[in-house]
Design an enzyme around this catalytic site. Structure first.
Site, PDB file in Angstrom:
ATOM      1  N   HIS A   1      -3.662  -4.407   7.894  1.00 18.59           N
ATOM      2  CA  HIS A   1      -3.765  -3.209   8.740  1.00 18.59           C
ATOM      3  C   HIS A   1      -2.848  -3.336   9.948  1.00 18.59           C
ATOM      4  O   HIS A   1      -2.993  -4.222  10.776  1.00 18.59           O
ATOM      5  CB  HIS A   1      -5.185  -2.897   9.225  1.00 18.59           C
ATOM      6  CG  HIS A   1      -5.345  -1.421   9.482  1.00 18.59           C
ATOM      7  ND1 HIS A   1      -4.917  -0.835  10.640  1.00 18.59           N
ATOM      8  CD2 HIS A   1      -5.809  -0.415   8.712  1.00 18.59           C
ATOM      9  CE1 HIS A   1      -5.137   0.463  10.571  1.00 18.59           C
ATOM     10  NE2 HIS A   1      -5.670   0.748   9.402  1.00 18.59           N
TER      11      HIS A   1
ATOM     12  N   THR B   1      -8.309   3.630   8.575  1.00 14.94           N
ATOM     13  CA  THR B   1      -9.521   2.799   8.567  1.00 14.94           C
ATOM     14  C   THR B   1      -9.558   2.008   9.867  1.00 14.94           C
ATOM     15  O   THR B   1      -8.862   1.001  10.010  1.00 14.94           O
ATOM     16  CB  THR B   1      -9.507   1.883   7.330  1.00 14.94           C
ATOM     17  OG1 THR B   1      -9.161   2.670   6.195  1.00 14.94           O
ATOM     18  CG2 THR B   1     -10.844   1.229   7.113  1.00 14.94           C
TER      19      THR B   1
ATOM     20  N   ASN C   1       0.851  -1.191   0.000  1.00 15.05           N
ATOM     21  CA  ASN C   1       0.000   0.000   0.000  1.00 15.05           C
ATOM     22  C   ASN C   1       0.895   1.252   0.000  1.00 15.05           C
ATOM     23  O   ASN C   1       1.726   1.420   0.893  1.00 15.05           O
ATOM     24  CB  ASN C   1      -0.899  -0.043   1.252  1.00 15.05           C
ATOM     25  CG  ASN C   1      -1.846   1.131   1.315  1.00 15.05           C
ATOM     26  OD1 ASN C   1      -1.433   2.267   1.108  1.00 15.05           O
ATOM     27  ND2 ASN C   1      -3.100   0.880   1.615  1.00 15.05           N
TER      28      ASN C   1
ATOM     29  N   HIS D   1      -5.594   3.603  -1.672  1.00 12.71           N
ATOM     30  CA  HIS D   1      -6.922   3.969  -1.156  1.00 12.71           C
ATOM     31  C   HIS D   1      -7.258   5.378  -1.623  1.00 12.71           C
ATOM     32  O   HIS D   1      -6.622   6.342  -1.193  1.00 12.71           O
ATOM     33  CB  HIS D   1      -6.873   3.882   0.378  1.00 12.71           C
ATOM     34  CG  HIS D   1      -8.188   4.137   1.050  1.00 12.71           C
ATOM     35  ND1 HIS D   1      -8.344   4.040   2.417  1.00 12.71           N
ATOM     36  CD2 HIS D   1      -9.406   4.483   0.571  1.00 12.71           C
ATOM     37  CE1 HIS D   1      -9.600   4.313   2.737  1.00 12.71           C
ATOM     38  NE2 HIS D   1     -10.262   4.605   1.630  1.00 12.71           N
TER      39      HIS D   1
ATOM     40  N   GLU E   1      -8.661   0.557  -3.061  1.00 16.71           N
ATOM     41  CA  GLU E   1      -9.505   0.585  -1.862  1.00 16.71           C
ATOM     42  C   GLU E   1     -10.407   1.808  -1.956  1.00 16.71           C
ATOM     43  O   GLU E   1      -9.947   2.906  -2.294  1.00 16.71           O
ATOM     44  CB  GLU E   1      -8.647   0.717  -0.600  1.00 16.71           C
ATOM     45  CG  GLU E   1      -7.857  -0.521  -0.289  1.00 16.71           C
ATOM     46  CD  GLU E   1      -6.986  -0.337   0.950  1.00 16.71           C
ATOM     47  OE1 GLU E   1      -6.235  -1.266   1.253  1.00 16.71           O
ATOM     48  OE2 GLU E   1      -7.050   0.734   1.589  1.00 16.71           O
TER      49      GLU E   1
ATOM     50  N   GLU F   1     -11.255  -9.393   3.392  1.00 17.58           N
ATOM     51  CA  GLU F   1      -9.965  -9.012   3.976  1.00 17.58           C
ATOM     52  C   GLU F   1     -10.216  -8.732   5.452  1.00 17.58           C
ATOM     53  O   GLU F   1     -11.039  -7.870   5.804  1.00 17.58           O
ATOM     54  CB  GLU F   1      -9.396  -7.776   3.270  1.00 17.58           C
ATOM     55  CG  GLU F   1      -8.083  -7.339   3.921  1.00 17.58           C
ATOM     56  CD  GLU F   1      -7.261  -6.374   3.065  1.00 17.58           C
ATOM     57  OE1 GLU F   1      -7.402  -6.375   1.822  1.00 17.58           O
ATOM     58  OE2 GLU F   1      -6.481  -5.618   3.659  1.00 17.58           O
TER      59      GLU F   1
HETATM   60  N1  PXP Z   1      -5.958  -3.197   4.070  1.00 18.97           N
HETATM   61  C1  PXP Z   1      -6.906  -2.240   4.059  1.00 18.97           C
HETATM   62  C2  PXP Z   1      -8.260  -2.597   3.547  1.00 18.97           C
HETATM   63  C3  PXP Z   1      -6.617  -0.929   4.502  1.00 18.97           C
HETATM   64  O1  PXP Z   1      -7.587   0.010   4.490  1.00 18.97           O
HETATM   65  C4  PXP Z   1      -5.310  -0.626   4.914  1.00 18.97           C
HETATM   66  C5  PXP Z   1      -4.973   0.766   5.363  1.00 18.97           C
HETATM   67  O2  PXP Z   1      -5.176   1.655   4.354  1.00 18.97           O
HETATM   68  C6  PXP Z   1      -4.347  -1.648   4.877  1.00 18.97           C
HETATM   69  C7  PXP Z   1      -4.701  -2.923   4.471  1.00 18.97           C
HETATM   70  C8  PXP Z   1      -2.915  -1.393   5.230  1.00 18.97           C
HETATM   71  O3  PXP Z   1      -2.788  -0.959   6.532  1.00 18.97           O
HETATM   72  P1  PXP Z   1      -1.374  -0.374   6.997  1.00 18.97           P
HETATM   73  O4  PXP Z   1      -1.124   0.859   6.213  1.00 18.97           O
HETATM   74  O5  PXP Z   1      -1.580  -0.130   8.455  1.00 18.97           O
HETATM   75  O6  PXP Z   1      -0.351  -1.445   6.721  1.00 18.97           O
END
Ligand code: PXP
Length: 253
Positions: free
Chosen positions: A202, A109, A15, A51, A78, A159
């Site tokens: 996350h 999120t 991400n 996102h 996202e 997810e």
């Molecule tokens: N998965 C989703 C659906 C998310 O919204 C996020 C955060 O934007 C992540 C994974 C990745 O989270 P992090 O940035 O904390 O690794």
């Protein structure tokens, strides 16, 4: 390959939102998240996740346009379940769409989507996106009722939000941490038994990734904030290589 017994190592979606956060802090044109995506691809990322938030606080529409035209790995977009985002997904046709809850006042999120409360709305948003060929996932908590609802509204992937597990780990609440891991393990097995592909993400870090990557049904992890932070110290490519190695070792490959 059966969805309930995913063999092989989980994929890593990198991400890149927080490269755009740094760029936008100064209103400059750098650092460029699309350049970060190219570095991530080179380091072995299996996909790129971005996102597009309703308030455009990090990733912009122009970033998505560039990512769609320049990436060689699949893009996972996202987005909130709104008509505006649906039309953007229909226009850009990303490989995958992950529907996430969004509140303007949140820093990130903070929780999974309550799919049980919005089934008709989610069906209307997901239907056309899935029909055009984008793989649709729902970002949910590890809760059996949410998994069932995800299946009913037409998602092919769930997810699981790993934020609570990571928070408990870093607060050293190890019993709570184990309980949360068990909830994720059970929900992953249940989702796979319904034929859903299972992802998670996350808050994951080098320290917290292994027990999640060990869950046999998990096909993909999406990781951003930690990797972009670690890039300051190790460089993005090295941070991604270490994360991929930990994920592969967790599956003993
Ligand atoms: N998965 C989703 C659906 C998310 O919204 C996020 C955060 O934007 C992540 C994974 C990745 O989270 P992090 O940035 O904390 O690794």
């Amino acid at each position: 390959m059966s969805a309930s017994n995913v063999s092989g190592k989980p994929r890593l979606g990198v991400n890149i939102d927080h490269v755009a956060t740094v760029r936008n802090a100064r209103g400059s044109s750098y650092p460029d998240p699309v350049r970060a995506a190219r570095f991530a691809e080179r380091a072995g990322a299996d996909g790129i996740t971005a996102h597009l938030r309703e308030d455009r606080r990090h990733i912009s529409d122009a970033d998505i346009e560039k990512l769609v035209s320049e990436l060689s790995k699949p893009l996972n977009l996202e987005m909130a379940a709104t008509e505006e985002m649906q039309s953007i997904a229909l226009r850009f046709k990303p490989h995958a769409v992950c529907i996430v809850p969004e509140r303007r006042e949140e820093r990130t999120t903070e929780s999974g989507l309550d799919a049980t409360r919005h089934e008709e709305h989610l069906k209307a948003i997901i239907g056309p996106i899935a029909e055009q060929g984008s793989r649709v996932s729902l970002f949910i908590n590890s809760d059996i009722r949410q998994v069932e609802a995800a299946g009913r509204v037409g998602a092919s992937v769930v997810e699981f939000h790993t934020g609570s597990y990571c928070e408990r780990f870093f607060e050293n609440r190890l019993n709570d941490c184990e309980n949360e891991l068990n909830r994720i393990r059970e929900a992953a097995a249940f989702a796979a038994s319904l034929g859903l592909e299972v992802h998670a993400g996350h808050g994951l870090t080098f320290e917290t990734v292994t027990p999640i990557a060990e869950i046999p049904q998990i096909a993909e992890l999406n990781i951003g904030h930690f990797l972009i932070g670690e890039a300051i110290f190790l460089g993005l490519e090295q941070a991604i290589r270490i994360m991929k190695k930990l994920m592969a070792e967790a599956r003993k490959i």
